[in-house]
Write an enzyme that holds these catalytic residues in place. Structure first.
Site, PDB file in Angstrom:
ATOM      1  N   ASP A 184      -7.754   5.983   4.779  1.00 46.43           N
ATOM      2  CA  ASP A 184      -8.080   4.875   5.565  1.00 46.43           C
ATOM      3  C   ASP A 184      -9.158   4.917   6.614  1.00 46.43           C
ATOM      4  OD1 ASP A 184      -5.587   4.275   4.446  1.00 46.43           O
ATOM      5  OD2 ASP A 184      -4.422   4.945   6.229  1.00 46.43           O
ATOM      6  N   HIS A 229       1.320   4.005   6.718  1.00 47.25           N
ATOM      7  CA  HIS A 229       0.718   4.837   5.961  1.00 47.25           C
ATOM      8  C   HIS A 229       1.143   6.404   6.068  1.00 47.25           C
ATOM      9  CE1 HIS A 229      -2.725   2.220   4.451  1.00 47.25           C
ATOM     10  NE2 HIS A 229      -1.781   1.698   4.115  1.00 47.25           N
ATOM     11  N   SER A 259       0.855  -1.216   0.143  1.00 43.02           N
ATOM     12  CA  SER A 259      -0.221  -0.158  -0.051  1.00 43.02           C
ATOM     13  C   SER A 259       0.761   1.364   0.037  1.00 43.02           C
ATOM     14  CB  SER A 259      -1.141  -0.070   1.235  1.00 43.02           C
ATOM     15  OG  SER A 259      -0.138   0.141   2.590  1.00 43.02           O
TER      16      SER A 259
END
Length: 184
Positions: free
Chosen positions: A127, A101, A63
């Protein structure tokens, strides 16, 4: 088949020689204990100096590509303040696996609490779908640390160990054999 028998007999003979003398056997066991305690001390020092519960983490998904790839190992630090654009590792209540992230945006609420919104670089949306059902923002207590450096692909062994139990048992077996044979 004869090769395996020869190796097995050789291993058994080496183990008998190693542990024939009780002092040598005790010395090997104490060396292993010292090695494990040294590793634990180094880990605890990293925890103290970085301020992070987990000062080193492995990226488990794609990701964050192309910045970080699956298997990259990140070094973390717990900064006093987080900014938009920082890559953080956070953990949501009820989930065991931390997430790596980037902070997309942040704002301060009326009670002076920071609220963060994260997103993976390779993801199309933020998210919020990963958060708890009625949670729209991350808070500081969710953040485990800020990424301050990385080593490419060194953590792939961790991923293989978790995904393929055969790899884990092979590594443990090899290490035990080496310890018992006196390779320190």
């Amino acid at each position: 088949m004869d090769f395996i028998k020869e190796q097995y007999n050789s291993l058994v003979l080496d183990l008998r020689k190693t542990f024939r003398n009780k002092r040598d056997g005790l010395s090997h066991i104490l060396n292993v204990i010292c090695l494990l305690l040294n590793a634990l001390m180094i880990w605890k020092l990293l925890v103290v100096f970085t301020g992070c519960e987990s000062p080193v983490v492995v990226v488990l998904s794609g990701s964050m590509e192309p910045g970080y790839y699956r298997g990259d190992t990140l070094a973390l630090y717990h900064p006093p303040k987080i900014h938009a654009g920082d890559v953080v590792v956070y953990q949501i209540n009820g989930r065991d696996i931390p997430i790596v992230h980037r902070i997309l945006s942040l704002h301060t609420s009326k009670d002076n609490k920071f609220h963060l919104l994260s997103k993976g670089d390779n993801n199309n949306i933020d998210d919020r779908g990963l958060y708890d059902p009625h949670q729209y923002w991350l808070e500081n207590e969710h953040v485990l640390g800020l990424s301050v450096g990385y080593t490419p692909y060194i953590g792939i062994l961790t991923i293989w160990i978790n995904e393929y139990p055969v790899v884990k048992w092979a590594i443990v077996s090899i290490m035990l054999i080496m310890i018992l044979m006196g390779y320190e």
